[in-house]
Design a protein around this motif. Structure first.
Motif, short mmCIF file in Angstrom:
data_model
loop_
_atom_site.label_atom_id
_atom_site.label_comp_id
_atom_site.label_asym_id
_atom_site.label_seq_id
_atom_site.Cartn_x
_atom_site.Cartn_y
_atom_site.Cartn_z
N TYR A 3 0.74 -1.01 0.07
CA TYR A 3 -0.20 -0.05 -0.01
C TYR A 3 0.90 1.43 0.01
CZ TYR A 3 -3.88 -3.26 0.91
OH TYR A 3 -4.81 -4.10 0.69
N HIS A 44 -8.49 2.30 2.38
CA HIS A 44 -8.07 1.35 1.47
C HIS A 44 -7.61 -0.06 2.01
CE1 HIS A 44 -5.83 0.18 -2.54
NE2 HIS A 44 -7.04 -0.68 -2.63
N ASP A 48 -10.04 -3.49 1.73
CA ASP A 48 -9.27 -4.76 1.19
C ASP A 48 -9.37 -5.87 2.45
OD1 ASP A 48 -8.86 -3.75 -1.24
OD2 ASP A 48 -6.64 -3.61 -0.89
N ARG A 51 -12.96 -7.14 2.84
CA ARG A 51 -13.35 -7.93 1.55
C ARG A 51 -12.58 -9.30 1.67
NH1 ARG A 51 -11.13 -8.39 -3.05
NH2 ARG A 51 -9.97 -6.41 -2.81
N TRP A 52 -11.37 -9.42 1.92
CA TRP A 52 -10.71 -10.73 2.14
C TRP A 52 -11.15 -11.69 3.18
CZ3 TRP A 52 -5.43 -7.60 1.56
CH2 TRP A 52 -5.38 -7.40 0.20
N LEU A 67 -5.57 -15.65 -4.72
CA LEU A 67 -6.24 -14.26 -4.87
C LEU A 67 -5.31 -13.17 -4.17
CD1 LEU A 67 -8.96 -12.65 -5.42
CD2 LEU A 67 -9.45 -13.09 -3.21
N LEU A 68 -5.03 -13.50 -2.94
CA LEU A 68 -3.84 -12.73 -2.44
C LEU A 68 -2.77 -12.40 -3.07
CD1 LEU A 68 -4.56 -13.71 1.38
CD2 LEU A 68 -5.33 -11.69 0.34
N ASP A 70 -2.46 -12.48 -6.24
CA ASP A 70 -2.91 -11.59 -7.53
C ASP A 70 -3.23 -10.00 -7.27
OD1 ASP A 70 -2.41 -13.59 -9.18
OD2 ASP A 70 -4.51 -14.07 -9.19
N GLU A 71 -3.97 -9.89 -5.95
CA GLU A 71 -4.49 -8.64 -5.97
C GLU A 71 -3.42 -7.81 -5.13
OE1 GLU A 71 -8.25 -8.66 -3.88
OE2 GLU A 71 -9.50 -9.71 -5.52
N THR A 72 -2.61 -8.20 -4.25
CA THR A 72 -1.79 -7.71 -3.84
C THR A 72 -0.25 -7.39 -4.61
OG1 THR A 72 -0.48 -9.45 -2.47
CG2 THR A 72 -2.37 -8.35 -1.39
N GLY A 73 -0.09 -8.14 -5.38
CA GLY A 73 0.99 -7.94 -6.17
C GLY A 73 2.43 -8.55 -5.30
#
Length: 169
Positions: A3, A44, A48, A51-52, A67-68, A70-73
């Motif tokens: 972040y 933010h 997140d 949602r997770w 998913l983590l 992918d979404e966090t990079g």
């Protein structure tokens, strides 16, 4: 790094309240602080996380881990750090343990953590993953200083057309 929060940002959030854990301080900060860029980032993060947390009961553990990534990079971010191959291999090993866990009758993050703890207690070969070795078929990227004394059949040296920075001389 996910972040863009610096150590100073984290300290500012933590200093907002000394009661409870860091998550509690983050929640408190997001409700009371004046509008600023750090407040936007804090909200933010909380959005997140919320949602997770909701997804953890809907997805298998391996899917949530994927998913983590992918979404966090975060998996990709590790490629920028020293020892990246080992760090990324460790994350993939975690994912593989999640896939193995799902082959049992157990489900959920809480039980997955217990599953991993039991594997560690039994010492069933839970070790850091090994990164690439010199015998692997990979491309090595390193500085000239780090490669000192090593011989490679092919070397690509970047930025040779750039002028030397003599500002610090």
């Amino acid at each position: 790094p996910i972040y863009g929060l610096s150590a100073d940002n984290l300290a500012e959030i933590r200093s907002f309240t000394n009661d409870g854990d860091f998550y509690s301080a983050l929640v408190q900060y997001s409700k009371v602080a004046e509008e600023n860029p750090l407040l936007t980032k804090s909200r933010h993060v909380l959005s997140d996380l919320s949602r997770w947390i909701n997804l953890k009961s809907q997805l298998p553990v391996s899917s949530l881990i994927s998913l983590l990534f992918d979404e966090t990079g975060y998996y990709d971010y590790l490629s920028l750090l020293p020892g990246a191959d080992v760090k990324q291999a460790n994350l993939m090993k975690l994912f593989e343990y999640a896939v193995d866990f799902e082959k049992t009758s157990l489900q959920g993050i809480f039980r997955f953590v217990i599953y991993i703890e039991k594997l560690i207690q039994r010492d069933s070969n839970i070790r850091d993953a090994q990164g690439a070795t010199g015998n692997d078929n990979v491309v090595q990227i390193m500085t000239i200083h780090r490669s000192k004394g090593l011989e490679f059949p092919i070397c690509i040296v970047c930025n040779l057309g750039k002028k030397i920075n003599r500002q610090d001389e």
